[in-house]
Design a protein around this motif. Sequence first.
Motif, short mmCIF file in Angstrom:
data_model
loop_
_atom_site.label_atom_id
_atom_site.label_comp_id
_atom_site.label_asym_id
_atom_site.label_seq_id
_atom_site.Cartn_x
_atom_site.Cartn_y
_atom_site.Cartn_z
N HIS B 170 0.84 -1.20 0.00
CA HIS B 170 0.00 0.00 0.00
C HIS B 170 0.87 1.25 0.00
N ARG B 171 1.94 1.20 0.80
CA ARG B 171 2.84 2.36 0.88
C ARG B 171 3.47 2.64 -0.48
N GLU B 172 3.76 1.55 -1.22
CA GLU B 172 4.38 1.73 -2.54
C GLU B 172 3.40 2.34 -3.56
N THR B 173 2.14 1.88 -3.50
CA THR B 173 1.18 2.35 -4.50
C THR B 173 0.54 3.69 -4.12
N HIS B 174 0.48 4.00 -2.83
CA HIS B 174 -0.14 5.26 -2.39
C HIS B 174 0.94 6.17 -1.84
N GLU B 175 1.71 6.79 -2.72
CA GLU B 175 2.78 7.66 -2.27
C GLU B 175 2.21 8.94 -1.69
N GLU B 176 2.79 9.36 -0.57
CA GLU B 176 2.40 10.66 -0.01
C GLU B 176 3.10 11.76 -0.80
N TYR B 177 2.55 12.96 -0.71
CA TYR B 177 3.15 14.08 -1.45
C TYR B 177 4.41 14.55 -0.74
N ARG B 178 5.50 14.59 -1.48
CA ARG B 178 6.74 15.18 -0.94
C ARG B 178 7.11 16.35 -1.84
N PRO B 179 7.11 17.58 -1.29
CA PRO B 179 7.41 18.72 -2.17
C PRO B 179 8.81 18.61 -2.77
N ASN B 180 8.90 18.80 -4.07
CA ASN B 180 10.21 18.89 -4.71
C ASN B 180 10.12 19.95 -5.81
N LYS B 181 11.20 20.23 -6.46
CA LYS B 181 11.22 21.36 -7.40
C LYS B 181 10.24 21.16 -8.56
N ASP B 182 10.18 19.93 -9.06
CA ASP B 182 9.31 19.66 -10.20
C ASP B 182 7.85 19.91 -9.87
N THR B 183 7.40 19.32 -8.74
CA THR B 183 5.98 19.50 -8.39
C THR B 183 5.69 20.95 -8.06
N GLU B 184 6.67 21.63 -7.42
CA GLU B 184 6.43 23.03 -7.09
C GLU B 184 6.32 23.90 -8.35
N ASP B 185 7.14 23.61 -9.32
CA ASP B 185 7.03 24.31 -10.62
C ASP B 185 5.68 24.05 -11.25
N PHE B 186 5.31 22.79 -11.21
CA PHE B 186 4.01 22.41 -11.80
C PHE B 186 2.87 23.12 -11.09
N LEU B 187 2.90 23.09 -9.76
CA LEU B 187 1.80 23.69 -9.00
C LEU B 187 1.71 25.19 -9.25
N LEU B 188 2.87 25.84 -9.36
CA LEU B 188 2.88 27.29 -9.62
C LEU B 188 2.12 27.57 -10.93
N LYS B 189 2.44 26.77 -11.97
CA LYS B 189 1.81 26.99 -13.27
C LYS B 189 0.33 26.60 -13.24
N TYR B 190 0.05 25.54 -12.48
CA TYR B 190 -1.33 25.07 -12.37
C TYR B 190 -2.21 26.13 -11.71
N ARG B 191 -1.66 26.72 -10.62
CA ARG B 191 -2.43 27.76 -9.93
C ARG B 191 -2.57 29.00 -10.80
N GLU B 192 -1.56 29.29 -11.57
CA GLU B 192 -1.63 30.43 -12.48
C GLU B 192 -2.75 30.20 -13.50
N LYS B 193 -2.84 28.97 -13.95
CA LYS B 193 -3.87 28.64 -14.93
C LYS B 193 -5.27 28.82 -14.33
N LEU B 194 -5.41 28.33 -13.08
CA LEU B 194 -6.71 28.49 -12.41
C LEU B 194 -7.05 29.96 -12.24
#
Lengths: 252, 249
Positions: B170-194
């Motif tokens: 379960h731990r392998e298939t349900h990864e918790e969110y760990r902030p890293n540069k890639d996801t933070e870049d993505f989220l910045l752009k995602y929020r900008e889009k919203l």
Amino acid sequence: MRLTQFLLSKVGKYSKDYSNLPDRYIKRAMEQVEWRNPKGIQYKPNAVAKRTKYKFAMHRPWTSQFREENAPGVHHAKVFVEPIRKWSFFRGDRVEILAGKDKGKQGIVKQIIQERNWVTVEGLNCVLEKVGERKGFEGAYLQVEKPLLVTEQVALVDPSDLQATPFEWRFTEDGEEVRVSTRTGRIIPVPATAEETIDYKTKGTYKEQPKDTAANDVTQITFEPKLQTFEMDVMNSMGIKEDRVPPKYYWY
Amino acid sequence: MFKLASLSSSLGKLTLSSLNNYKNAPLVRCLSVSVPQRGLMEFFDDEKNWGATEVKSGRSWKKEELRLKSNTDLHKLWYVLLKERNMLLTMEQEANDQTQLFPSPERLDKVEESMENLEAVVRERNVAYHQLERGETGERPGRVRTGPFGLKSYHKMCQYLIPQHLNKKHRETHEEYRPNKDTEDFLLKYREKLYLTKKRKQRRNFNHVIGLLNRFPNMDMQALKEQYPDVDIEKAKASRRHRGHFVPK
């Protein structure tokens, strides 16, 4: 969910009342899905691309003509519809026409298209439309009632003097909201035809269909409060005994 | 009185009161109450409705009507509705196969709406029992979970026999969110889009209000304000596109 509410909010209450169809069906009948994400791991698992802008005209949203008018790939020019706070024209109302070739004539409201602020008046404001023209048959002419804008092209008729009148919604002493003629102060009652649907004239005269539950059976109270869940009660009444102990489990 | 609801059975007009007569004893459990009268033909509609252009029906059961009924009645009604739904789905399939029109397709929605309402009423009763006895709803629990991309979603929990920290798969298939540069870049752009979508919607509404003001000068301003609460109407009136090409006096 928000999208469906948005879609349904666009089909006006008074334009669908006469059809007596459930909202769920109307939503299903007018829905057009262009794309749905396949099952599996997706960036957006439940993404759906649906048509959001519909052209509302004389055809009702659940008909095939409406579907044809709003076929995939067909786009229409934007229509500006004046916002109205409270709808005040009902089927069976006597109205006077203020514009067009039948200006000054009075008639009965036949159909409501709330999405466009339109009503049609029985036998008035008609045009002849040619239908069924093909090789060997020159077609037939049909008299079709054209819609009228409720905001400027029709006026309610005061029942006391049968003259067109401006009106207001006011409360009676019993707390009932009624239309009142501002010229004479008389109440303009909502006609009984307003509750008519395609299935019945009035609710009281509805003819029960073979699969309907009788009215008495629906209102009969058989519920007794018990300190049991639904499953426990049903198992009790059916004589099912359950003494297995469920194993310890964890929710996550 | 106008009370009707779509309800059908193989036994013709089988109403709830006639269902009550079967509520005799636990013995009934061993005996099958419903008699298979038409066999497999129960999956098909009445023969006189075949090829009909319209089949009239009442409306669906409302929640307030279902709340009056006992658990046993609801249990029976559920199976009546289920059989009706099976019949309608079969008829729809059959009509599609034969390229014919399925008459009154809204019947399916009426039955399904009744089933949804019935399920909601049963759930209400169970929640009331669990709240009273255990102080919790007894419903399937859930929580808002942050997925591997950093997007939040509602997660319906499942039952497991071992606790989460021991469940390696379960731990392998349900990864918790760990902030890293890639996801933070993505989220910045995602929020900008919203944000841009929201802004575009506001601007579209503002322009639409100007269009309305130009077309309907005697419009009910209260209604306009109610319909477009996020638009500053005074600002729209002062707009150059509203007043036209002249200097106001």
